[in-house]
Each structure stands twice: as C-alpha cells, then as structure tokens.
Design an enzyme around this catalytic site. Structure first.
Site, PDB file in Angstrom:
ATOM      1  N   GLU A 133     -27.815  -8.680  39.022  1.00 20.26           N
ATOM      2  CA  GLU A 133     -26.622  -7.968  38.560  1.00 20.26           C
ATOM      3  C   GLU A 133     -26.494  -8.355  37.102  1.00 20.26           C
ATOM      4  OE1 GLU A 133     -24.674  -6.159  40.563  1.00 20.26           O
ATOM      5  OE2 GLU A 133     -25.803  -6.718  42.353  1.00 20.26           O
ATOM      6  N   CYS A 161     -18.225  -8.029  34.687  1.00 18.76           N
ATOM      7  CA  CYS A 161     -19.412  -7.179  34.575  1.00 18.76           C
ATOM      8  C   CYS A 161     -19.040  -5.733  34.852  1.00 18.76           C
ATOM      9  CB  CYS A 161     -20.491  -7.657  35.545  1.00 18.76           C
ATOM     10  SG  CYS A 161     -19.901  -7.912  37.206  1.00 18.76           S
TER      11      CYS A 161
END
Ligand code: NDP
Length: 680
Positions: A255, A294
């Site tokens: 990720e 994120c």
C-alpha cells in the site's frame, strides 16, 4: 528516558540507547530506540517453530475467539494508548481513527472469523465439480495456512490501526506475525504490543515486534512467508525488488503513496447540499491526521465554471481550522508526525508550485496554539490551485504527505476521468453528485484506477463513513502507483494469507480432506434419525433416505390455498400445457415443504432451530403423480464456541438435502442451516 524494546524470540530485548524519537508537538524526546542489533535468525526460527505450532494447535474458530477477547482487553485500556498517541501530534479525533479504528478492526475480524470460517484449519472453496461422467472423480479448491511467517512493515501515520489491520487477518489465517513499525512513531506501536503481550491471550510466538531496522530479515524469508508493506512507493519498489523476495517468490503486498481525488459532479451547483458536502469532505481530508493519510484527497477536481466558488468556499472553511497542540481546547488539527516529515512536506509543496499557486496557506493566519509548539512539527493547511490541470505534471505525480491538496478544473466528465487516471492508480476516489446517471457513467470507468469509490450525496451523507476511512469489510488498496495491493475486504483479507490448492479425487476422498460432505461421497446411515444426535456425536456424511410420497392434485390445490400462490403453472391447465413443461406442476415451495415433512424428526431433540437455507435450486419439475423422496446428509459442522441463554453449548450444522423423483432424478437441492445442542 524510556528505551523502546523489541519483542523477539519470546522476550523483550533492548537496553542500550539508540535513536531519540521526538514529540511532534513540542520537540521533546519521547523515547529512544534500542541500540542492540537483533538476531533475525532467532526471530524467524521462533515464528516458524513456536509460533506456527501454537497457532495451528487452534482452529479458525478458536483464533477468532482469541481476537475477540484481545479486542475487549485493548478496548478497556484504550485511554493509555490515547496518552501516548498525543506525542504523534494526533488530536483525539485522529487518535480515535487510529486506536478505536484499530481495535474495531480486531472486533470485525473476530466476527468474520466466527461467521465465515470453519472449525478446523481447512477452508473448502466449493462446491466440488464432477470431473467424470459417472461421478467417481471430482475437483475442488481448499485454502490452508501457509507454513511461514507474515512480516508486516508499517508506515508512521497509523501506529495502532496499521498494526492491527494487518495482524488480525494474518493471525486468523494462522500465520505468526513479525511487525516492524515505522521508527518515528514506534513508541506507540510498542505500547500497543506491550498491552497485547500483557493480555496473556496470544499464543506463544504468534507476535514479535522489531523496533528499528530489519537487518537481514528479508534475506531469510522463503516462499511460505509473506510480506505486507505500507509506506512510500520508493521503499515499496526497493523491498519488492529485494533479491530474496524475488528469488523465493515471497508474496509481497504493498500500500503506497496515492494521489487520490474527489470529483465534484457537473450537476452540482453552488449553494446545493452536495456543494457543501464536497467542500466539507475536502477540508476534512486535508486536516484529519494533518493530512497524513494514504487515503487523503490530494486532488480536488471541479467543473471549470465553479472553480472560483469552490476555491472561495474552501478558503472560508480552512480559515476556521485551529491548529496546535491537540491538548489545547478548540484545536482541530495537530502536528505532522515528525520534523523530518515537515521538511519533506515543505519540499513537496515547493515542487507542486511548479504547476500551481497557493490559494490558502501559511500566510493566512497560521499560528499554532499551545506551549512549545514552535519546536513542534506543525504545518499550515495548504490549498493549491492548478489552472491548467491537463498540461501540469506535478499535482499528478507528487504526494505532499500533509495537509495539502490541489484544486483543479475540468471541462467535461471525460476530462475529469482522464485527470483522475493521471494519478496512475489510487486507493480511493470520491464522486459528489446527486445524479445517478453521472454516478453510473463515472464509477465503472474510474473503478479501473481506484481501489475504493465513494459516491456522496445528500442521501448518503448522513451515514457516510467518509472518503478517507478504509473499512474492515471493504477492500483497501489500489492499482499501479497505490502499490497494486489488496488488504481488508472481509473474509478476502484472511484468504490472502492462506495458500490455495486445487484438489482432485473421488467425492469420498474430497469429503475426507475438506471435512465437508461432497455430493457423491459415501454416506453413513446411522441407527437413529440424524436429528437425534447431539453436536459432538454427529459425523459428516451421516444421512437419512426418507420414505416416498406421491404428489397429487389435492396437494397443489391445498398448497395454493394455504400460500395464496395461484400461478398459472399450477392452476391453469391450458396455459400450463402451452408452457415448457407441457403440464401443471407442483409449486417449488411445496416440494421444499413436502421434503421437510419427509425428513423432519418431529419430537423434541438436540436440533434447536432452523435458521436458513442456502443454494436452493429447483432442478426438475414435479408433476401430478410424481413420487418424491429426500436424502438428508450432514454436510458441515462449525463449532462457534457459543452457548445459549441457559448455558447450553451449541454448534452450527449444515445439512444437504436432495429431493429426487421416481426415476432417481434430482428435482431440488439445497442446504439447510440448523443449530444443534451439545451434550449437557
Ligand atoms: P517509508 O517508505 O520510508 O517507510 C515505511 C516503512 O518501511 C517504515 O516502517 C520504514 O521503517 C520501513 N522501511 C524503510 N526502508 C526499509 C528497508 N530498507 N527495509 C525494511 N523496512 C524499511 O515511508 P515513511 O513512513 O517514512 O513515509 C514516507 C512517505 O511515504 C510519506 O511522506 C508518504 O509520502 C508515504 N506514505 C504513504 C503511506 C501510505 O499508506 N500509502 C503511509 C505513510 C507514508 P523506518 O521508519 O524504520 O525507516
């Protein structure tokens, strides 16, 4: 001064002072890492030896129960974590996402484990498929625990959630975890792991914590191990390309950075509910966790004619955000997690300004509140405006990992989609629209580039969990630049940590392997009716073949009367004759009810409830004069370790029912779900 310790090989290690970790709020030293190097050979051996055997001594249901107990334990002590979390610059609301979001994820996986996984350590991904004409050879898939460890490398921004959202599914899958938090906020991860170990709930070797560098750990991994990573795209590249990871085909999930966008639909006018939802969402994503998510909105795409109105509304809302020490009353946005981050974000804002101008930033009254904040890692919410988004490159390439977002205009939806895709793959996008046609035209195209898509309008707003929040039951992870990984997503997350194998053999063999009755496998007809056995005594494959019953016109008429279902196929001789079946047939639900009448053992017994039915198929019609019978077979047992209000234990038993006609043709098949009592 606290020296952080690693928890490896069954003990806490670390006495010598290493690197000082500073408070994001006032620059004071919070803790120091330990200076001793770790023996990663021992870490790996401990996980693969002690950890694996302790975890596999339990089954999915027991590990799920363990996660639930752990979640309860941590929830009762969450305030201790909030105290430590304050040093990371997090507000209470930021801490809630990290701490309670993380513990909530444990609860969610406890329940996913209990509801969707079997007793035992083999998941049957059925149904089995016949591979031969006579039914002697079938194929299916199973998922089993890998014989290795899961190395979880985390980013600095969610020291609790990041750790728990990776730990929960891998623990459930039976993998011992080695967790390496980002150093800058590792004092919070260490506090969490201490709590987890103190709980005494975790099997030995199931969790190890590495403070600081991973040394030669990656060189020691093999194809049974896994790596999951959250952090920058640069580190993701580096680790993914590690020679050992490539050589041993170690599964690697990443990720990474993501230039997520929010699109204001062309139907939305200033002053509408959706317009203000868009403005609120952008500001929330800029300021929550000081933009260090994120999933935060980095690019806000709006119709060109509304560019000024949106810029003005965002300016107004941003000017109301109070920045400072989260302990000070009224503060809405805290600091970046470290001083290094502040330097990094400032440099990225400079780079973004190649293609954009500042609409709101440091010069707009930025004055963090609180004592000692001049030594903190505060950064002003910064809104940039890029007038020529198509020609620009910086906003589509540079992620300033802080309270920074770039506003840009689009001329039509095709262009908006084109700009969204310029992020080269993102974790999430939000479309704000009140027009279902806009949603239907945008989302299927944007879905190729995004891991998650939120459509926000006045109806969804009241309950929306927001653009930035990954949820345990929904997939997290996006293609391309976002890392190409996949986490969470309910049971899928657990399956990512399991190994899938195709199996082939006779149905009897497949049933023995999967622990689940497979059609065509040998059955066993016990002395008593299967409903008369307690949970412990029931065996997979125990079966009952019932007596027969001939279906009459009176049955059809009576069932129509009781149900009120007078569909022409059952009642109109002329229409039924013209139908595919060429005759009147019995209601499918009559067949179902008649089968129950055939197989049920009516007297009081250990079967406590019938709570549902799965996979129902009416395979062939049943006409007047046909004779049916049922076969009831114990297919699956799941011990959820539950008891009823009176303390009587119970388990789930799934029965396969096959209804056949006088020619032994299958007319209906389904699974019924029951609760069966354990012995007192
Ligand atoms: P990094 O990629 O530098 O670090 C992420 C994790 O990887 C940390 O635990 C780090 O440990 C570890 N790591 C770094 N190098 C190695 C290595 N050679 N071997 C093993 N582990 C390693 O990201 P940061 O957390 O420092 O953040 C930097 C940038 O990443 C941010 O500015 C942001 O752009 C992005 N980011 C993206 C996130 C996302 O979820 N997509 C989340 C957070 C950040 P250590 O801390 O000890 O160096």
């Amino acid at each position: 001064m606290q020296t952080l310790q690693s928890y490896v090989d069954g003990r806490w290690v670390g006495r010598d002072a290493g690197k000082a970790l500073l408070s994001a709020v006032n620059g004071q030293v919070v803790a120091v890492t330990h200076g001793e190097a770790l023996d990663f050979g021992a870490v790996v051996a401990h996980a693969r030896g002690v950890g694996l055997s302790a975890l596999l001594a339990l089954d999915f249901q027991q590990r799920a129960a363990c996660l639930k107990a752990l979640a309860k334990y941590l929830m009762a002590r969450k305030e201790e974590l909030y105290v430590v979390s304050a040093h990371t610059g997090a507000t209470r609301a930021d801490g809630w996402v990290d701490i309670e979001g993380g513990i909530g994820t444990l609860f969610a996986y406890a329940s996913i484990g209990s509801n969707e996984f079997p007793s035992g350590n083999v998941v049957h991904e059925g149904p089995a498929l016949p591979l031969g004409k006579a039914g002697h050879f079938s194929g299916s898939h199973i998922l089993v625990p890998r014989r290795g460890l899961a190395l979880h490398i985390n980013a600095f921004n969610f020291p609790v959630w990041g750790l728990l959202e990776k730990f929960a599914p891998s623990f459930l899958a039976g993998m011992p975890c080695v967790i390496k938090p980002a150093t800058s906020t590792s004092y919070l991860s260490e506090a969490l792991v201490r709590m987890m170990m103190d709980s005494g709930l975790l099997p030995a070797g199931s969790l190890q914590l590495v403070i600081g560098a991973t040394g030669d750990l990656l060189d020691r991994l093999d194809g049974q191990d896994m790596v999951t990573f959250t952090g920058s795209a640069t580190t993701a590249h580096l680790l993914r390309a590690h020679a050992g990871v490539i050589r041993n085909a170690v599964p690697f999930n990443a990720e990474a950075d993501s230039l997520n966008c929010a699109i204001l639909g062309p139907d939305v006018e200033p002053g509408s509910e959706e317009f203000s939802l868009f403005v609120k969402e952008v500001v929330r994503e800029m300021t929550a966790k000081a933009g260090q998510k994120c999933t935060a909105i980095r690019r806000a795409l709006v119709p060109r004619r509304h560019l000024d109105a949106v810029a003005q509304a965002l300016r107004e809302r941003l000017s109301k955000v109070t920045v400072g020490d989260p302990a000070v009353e009224g503060v809405r946005m805290g600091a970046l997690a470290s001083h290094e981050q502040r330097v990094d974000v400032a440099a990225n804002v400079q780079a973004l300004m190649r293609d954009a101008e500042v609409v709101f930033g440091e010069r707009d009254g930025f004055a963090p509140r609180g004592e000692g904040v001049d030594k903190g890692a505060f950064f002003a919410p910064t809104l940039l405006l890029c007038r020529d988004a198509q020609r620009a490159t910086a906003p589509h390439e540079i992620e300033a990992f802080g309270p920074v977002s770039t506003l840009m205009a689009y001329d039509d939806l095709d262009q908006a989609l084109d700009l969204a895709a310029r992020g080269r793959g993102s974790l999430v996008a939000t479309l704000v629209t009140h027009d279902p046609q806009v949603a239907a035209s945008v989302i299927p195209i944007a879905a190729a580039w995004h891991g998650r898509l939120l459509v926000l309008d006045r109806e969804a707003a009241a309950e929306s969990t927001g653009h930035g929040s990954p949820l345990p039951m929904l997939k997290h992870g996006g293609p391309g630049r976002a890392g190409g990984g996949e986490e969470l997503g309910g049971a899928r997350a657990v399956k990512h940590f399991l190994q899938r194998a195709a199996i082939q053999g006779s149905p009897t063999m497949l049933a023995a392997i999967t622990g689940e009755y497979v059609r065509g496998a040998a059955v066993h007809e016990p002395v008593l009716h299967p409903f008369r056995y307690h949970f412990e005594d029931l065996r997979i494959g125990m079966s009952l073949l019932t007596h027969r019953r001939t279906v009459t016109e009176a049955d059809i008429v009576a069932f129509g009367g009781v149900s009120g279902d007078y569909f022409y196929m059952h009642f109109d001789e002329i229409a039924a004759r013209a139908s595919t079946f060429g005759k009147r047939i019995a209601h499918g639900y009559f067949v179902l009810s008649a089968a129950a009448g055939l197989f049920v053992s009516p007297a009081e017994g250990p079967v406590l409830a019938n709570y549902g039915l799965d996979t129902l198929r009416f395979v062939n019609p049943v006409g007047i004069g046909d004779t049916i019978r049922a076969r009831l077979t114990c297919k699956r047992k799941v011990d959820r370790q539950k008891t009823d209000a009176k303390g009587v234990g119970q388990g789930v038993v799934v029965w396969e029912v096959q209804v056949t006609n006088q020619d032994d043709e299958l007319v209906a098949s389904y699974d019924i779900l029951t609760l069966v009592a354990k012995k007192a």
